[in-house]
Design an enzyme around this catalytic site. Sequence first.
Site, PDB file in Angstrom:
ATOM      1  N   LYS A 172       0.845  -1.194   0.000  1.00 22.38           N
ATOM      2  CA  LYS A 172       0.000   0.000   0.000  1.00 22.38           C
ATOM      3  C   LYS A 172       0.882   1.247   0.000  1.00 22.38           C
ATOM      4  CE  LYS A 172      -3.459   2.547   2.631  1.00 22.38           C
ATOM      5  NZ  LYS A 172      -4.485   2.542   3.659  1.00 22.38           N
ATOM      6  N   LYS A 216      -2.353  -1.667  -3.689  1.00 19.94           N
ATOM      7  CA  LYS A 216      -3.182  -0.459  -3.684  1.00 19.94           C
ATOM      8  C   LYS A 216      -2.309   0.773  -3.808  1.00 19.94           C
ATOM      9  CE  LYS A 216      -6.008   2.122  -0.509  1.00 19.94           C
ATOM     10  NZ  LYS A 216      -6.258   2.368   0.853  1.00 19.94           N
TER      11      LYS A 216
HETATM   12  C1  PBG Z   1      -7.565   3.561   5.550  1.00 22.36           C
HETATM   13  C2  PBG Z   1      -7.786   3.471   4.103  1.00 22.36           C
HETATM   14  C3  PBG Z   1      -7.592   4.444   3.105  1.00 22.36           C
HETATM   15  C4  PBG Z   1      -8.054   3.887   1.911  1.00 22.36           C
HETATM   16  C5  PBG Z   1      -8.482   2.602   2.210  1.00 22.36           C
HETATM   17  N1  PBG Z   1      -8.288   2.356   3.572  1.00 22.36           N
HETATM   18  C6  PBG Z   1      -7.103   5.835   3.198  1.00 22.36           C
HETATM   19  C7  PBG Z   1      -5.703   6.127   3.422  1.00 22.36           C
HETATM   20  O1  PBG Z   1      -4.860   5.233   3.591  1.00 22.36           O
HETATM   21  O2  PBG Z   1      -5.414   7.312   3.481  1.00 22.36           O
HETATM   22  C8  PBG Z   1      -8.092   4.572   0.582  1.00 22.36           C
HETATM   23  C9  PBG Z   1      -9.112   4.056  -0.353  1.00 22.36           C
HETATM   24  C10 PBG Z   1      -9.407   4.934  -1.505  1.00 22.36           C
HETATM   25  O3  PBG Z   1      -8.764   5.978  -1.770  1.00 22.36           O
HETATM   26  O4  PBG Z   1     -10.352   4.586  -2.215  1.00 22.36           O
HETATM   27  N2  PBG Z   1      -6.243   3.588   5.959  1.00 22.36           N
END
Ligand code: PBG
Length: 328
Positions: free
Chosen positions: A192, A246
Amino acid sequence: MEHPRRLRMTPEIRRLVREVVLEPRNLVQPFFVHLGKDPEPIASMPGQYRHSLESLVEAAGEAREAGVGGVILFGVLPKEQKDELGHGAYDDEGVVQQALRLLKRHYPDLLLIADTCLCEYTAHGHCGVLVGDQVANDPTLELLGKTAVSQARAGADVVAPSAMMDGQVAAIRRALDEAGLTHVPILSYAVKFASAFYGPFRDAADSAPAFGDRKSYQMDPAAGVWDALREARLDDAEGADMLMVKPALAYLDLVHLLKERFEKPVAAYLVSGEYSMIKAAAERGWLDERRVVLETLTGIRRAGAQFILTYHALEAARWLNAGEGNDS
Ligand code: PBG
C-alpha cells in the site's frame, strides 16, 4: 506472413480466443457508512454516499442482487466522536459494527469485509496512535487486533488491515485466534503506497491527517520492487490469507509479481482518485464510462488480480449482467 488479425475478424472468433474473464464475483463494492439519519452524497466521488444504516441495507442489497463478490465497509465518524486512540474503531457499538450486524442479518449470503484501520476514528487522522508527533508502531498493534476481533464478532467474514503498521497481520491473526475466530481470513493491504490517489476517500471519510502525511508508514512509490516483495513476504509469513496491492493502475507490475510469487489470491484496489478521474471525464463527455471502466477492470484482471475493490463494482456488475461486456 504472420497475420494476428485473423483472430480478430469477427465477434465469434474474438470470443473463442479471449482469455481474460471479468465477472461480477471478481468485484468488491466499498461502502461508507455513518450514523446520520440520511445518506449524504460525496462531492468528489459522484454516485457514492456516506450511507445511513438504512440506505446501506438498500445499496448492499443491490450489490448482492448484481452478484458482486462482496462489500467492504468504511466507517465515518463526526469530528466530536473521534479521539486520540481511535476508540470508535473497536467499539462493539461502533458504526461499522452496527452496519455489519445489520447486513449479516439481512443478507446472510453476502460476503462482508471490514477495513481494519484507525484513521477514520482518530482525532489526528493518522492510522495509528501517536507518541509525540510520531505514529507509534507497537502500541497500535493491540488496537488493530481489538478492532479486527470486534469486527469479526459483529459479522465481518473477512478483515482487511490497511494501517501499514509492521507486524499488524501477525497481531491480528493472534488476536482473532485467541478470541476463537480462527476461521476468519485476513485480506492484507500488503503493498500500500503513500498515494495522492486517496484524496477523494479522505474527503469521504474525513480522515485526512491533521498534520504531516502518511509517508512514514505507507510505501514510497519510487522505492522499487524490493520494498513490495518485502512487504508481501512479511504479510505472507505472518499469516495473511490474501494479498492486496493499492492503488491499482500505477502498480500493475506489482500485482503481476505477487501473483507469480505467492500461492495466495491477489487483490487490487482501484482507489477513490482512480474512480473520480473516470467519473469526471465521463461527466464532461470526454470518455465512454462503461467502456473505460470495463477495459480498466479487464487490465487489472489480466495483470493477475483475482478480485478488484472498486467503487464501480455495482455499476460494472450490472453492465456485465446485461451482456454489455468489453466487446459490445
Ligand atoms: C484507511 C484506508 C484508506 C483507503 C483505504 N483504507 C485511506 C488512506 O490510507 O489514506 C483509501 C481508499 C481509496 O482511496 O479509495 N487507511
